[in-house]
Enzyme design. Structure first.
Site, short mmCIF file in Angstrom:
data_model
loop_
_atom_site.label_atom_id
_atom_site.label_comp_id
_atom_site.label_asym_id
_atom_site.label_seq_id
_atom_site.Cartn_x
_atom_site.Cartn_y
_atom_site.Cartn_z
N THR A 1 -16.91 0.46 2.66
CA THR A 1 -15.54 0.81 3.05
C THR A 1 -15.43 2.35 3.11
O THR A 1 -16.36 3.06 2.71
CB THR A 1 -14.53 0.30 2.00
OG1 THR A 1 -14.77 1.00 0.78
CG2 THR A 1 -14.68 -1.20 1.77
N LYS B 1 -12.63 2.06 -14.50
CA LYS B 1 -13.09 0.69 -14.24
C LYS B 1 -13.50 -0.01 -15.54
O LYS B 1 -13.27 -1.21 -15.71
CB LYS B 1 -14.25 0.70 -13.24
CG LYS B 1 -13.87 1.21 -11.85
CD LYS B 1 -12.73 0.42 -11.23
CE LYS B 1 -12.45 0.84 -9.79
NZ LYS B 1 -11.28 0.14 -9.22
N ASP C 1 3.60 2.51 -4.03
CA ASP C 1 2.63 3.41 -4.66
C ASP C 1 2.45 2.92 -6.10
O ASP C 1 3.40 2.96 -6.89
CB ASP C 1 3.18 4.84 -4.64
CG ASP C 1 2.18 5.85 -5.20
OD1 ASP C 1 1.31 5.47 -6.00
OD2 ASP C 1 2.30 7.04 -4.83
N VAL C 2 1.26 2.45 -6.42
CA VAL C 2 1.06 1.84 -7.75
C VAL C 2 1.17 2.85 -8.89
O VAL C 2 1.26 2.46 -10.05
CB VAL C 2 -0.28 1.07 -7.86
CG1 VAL C 2 -0.31 -0.12 -6.90
CG2 VAL C 2 -1.48 2.00 -7.64
N ASN D 1 -5.70 -4.17 -6.64
CA ASN D 1 -6.88 -3.68 -5.92
C ASN D 1 -6.85 -2.19 -5.61
O ASN D 1 -7.90 -1.57 -5.45
CB ASN D 1 -7.01 -4.50 -4.62
CG ASN D 1 -7.94 -3.86 -3.61
OD1 ASN D 1 -9.15 -3.97 -3.72
ND2 ASN D 1 -7.36 -3.15 -2.64
N ASP E 1 0.87 -1.18 0.00
CA ASP E 1 0.00 0.00 0.00
C ASP E 1 0.90 1.23 0.00
O ASP E 1 2.07 1.16 0.40
CB ASP E 1 -0.90 0.01 1.26
CG ASP E 1 -2.18 0.82 1.07
OD1 ASP E 1 -3.27 0.22 0.99
OD2 ASP E 1 -2.08 2.08 0.98
N TYR F 1 -13.61 7.70 -12.38
CA TYR F 1 -13.58 6.40 -11.71
C TYR F 1 -14.23 5.33 -12.60
O TYR F 1 -13.68 4.25 -12.83
CB TYR F 1 -14.32 6.54 -10.38
CG TYR F 1 -14.37 5.31 -9.51
CD1 TYR F 1 -13.42 5.10 -8.52
CD2 TYR F 1 -15.38 4.36 -9.67
CE1 TYR F 1 -13.48 3.98 -7.70
CE2 TYR F 1 -15.44 3.24 -8.86
CZ TYR F 1 -14.49 3.05 -7.87
OH TYR F 1 -14.55 1.93 -7.08
#
Ligand SMILES: NC(=O)c1ccc[n+]([C@@H]2O[C@H](COP(=O)([O-])OP(=O)(O)OC[C@H]3O[C@@H](n4cnc5c(N)ncnc54)[C@H](O)[C@@H]3O)[C@@H](O)[C@H]2O)c1
Length: 254
Positions: free
Chosen positions: A187, A156, A60-61, A87, A38, A152
């Site tokens: 979440t 996706k 950090d992706v 994810n 993460d 977003y």
């Protein structure tokens, strides 16, 4: 504790909390050794500390070189990478008319570019070490119009497409790639933004709208077992598929 994933080496990105943390716990409970990563290093460490077999790393992706180095390091130390759960994700609640290119790109950089890097390096490593299973975290927002989260939802939709193409490119190499498309899950990503949705959509109770569409707000435990299935050989004939888990929300027009 079962052993469906015994001796498997897994990486979960965005594993400090939420869906990523729940998936890490579920994979480890089936015997996998999980590398919880993460941008929030403390959070990743806390998740990993709760696992039977686990470790954590800051990653950090958005940093393509860091993702490559993470996977290289995992393969060097463990000899293989069997499972990658791409994810990590973020969101803002912003109408298109107010969505600057900067806001658009901030979400794309994590939710699409970050998934691309995770899929790309994981797939290459898996193809070289005998195969594996990649799971991308899409969303039902990638399947339909999604007010206030255009960036977003577009990311996706692109993740679903990337999942299909990666599955096709690697199908001769033992690498399977499948997407999970959850509905609304309770979440921080959703709960912290409920009032912004209420304001932007002109509604009083976001929770009631979700209840009407899904029956209830989803829980991380509604999604995590699917990741175990897709990670394991039980899903050996699934490739390039998108698995919707949304309490029926996307099945209904009303
Ligand atoms: N919660 C939902 O309703 C829902 C529905 C569909 C899909 N998803 C997707 O599931 C994934 C997880 O979401 P969540 O609901 O658990 O959110 P969350 O906010 O609870 O957790 C997201 C995690 O990703 C991490 N992260 C953010 N940016 C990062 C980066 N650049 N590099 C590495 N890690 C980073 C955060 O630190 C956090 O730990 C996301 O891809 C999200 O889009 C969530």
């Amino acid at each position: 504790m079962a052993d469906l994933l015994k001796d498997k080496i897994a990486i979960v990105t965005g594993g400090a909390k939420g869906l990523g943390a729940a998936i890490a716990v579920e994979l480890a409970s089936e015997g996998a050794h999980v590398v919880v990563t993460d941008v929030d290093g403390d959070g990743a460490r806390k998740t990993a500390e709760g696992l039977l077999h686990g470790e954590s790393a800051v990653c950090d992706v958005r940093d393509d070189a860091a993702v490559a180095a993470l996977i290289e390091d995992v393969v060097a130390r463990h000899g293989t990478l069997d499972i990658m759960v791409a994810n990590a994700g973020i969101a803002t609640v912003t109408p298109i008319s107010e969505m600057t290119l900067e806001i658009w790109r901030s979400v794309m950089s994590v939710n699409l570019d970050g998934v691309f890097s995770s899929v790309r390096y994981a797939g290459k490593a898996m193809a070289a070490t005998g195969g594996g299973s990649i799971i991308t975290m899409a969303s039902i927002t990638g399947l339909a119009g999604s007010p206030l989260i255009a960036h977003y939802a577009a990311a996706k939709a692109a993740v679903i497409s990337l999942t299909q193409t990666a599955a096709v490119e690697w199908r001769g190499h033992g690498v399977r790639v499948n997407a999970i498309a959850p509905g609304f899950i309770g979440t921080d990503l959703v709960l912290d933004r409920a009032s912004q949705f209420e304001q932007g959509l002109g509604i009083d109770d976001f929770g009631a709208v979700i209840d009407g569409a899904q029956g209830r707000l989803g829980e991380v435990g509604d999604v995590a077992p699917l990741a175990v299935f897709l990670a394991s050989d039980r899903s050996r004939f699934s490739n390039g598929s998108t698995y919707v888990v949304d309490g029926g929300m996307s099945a209904s027009l009303v």
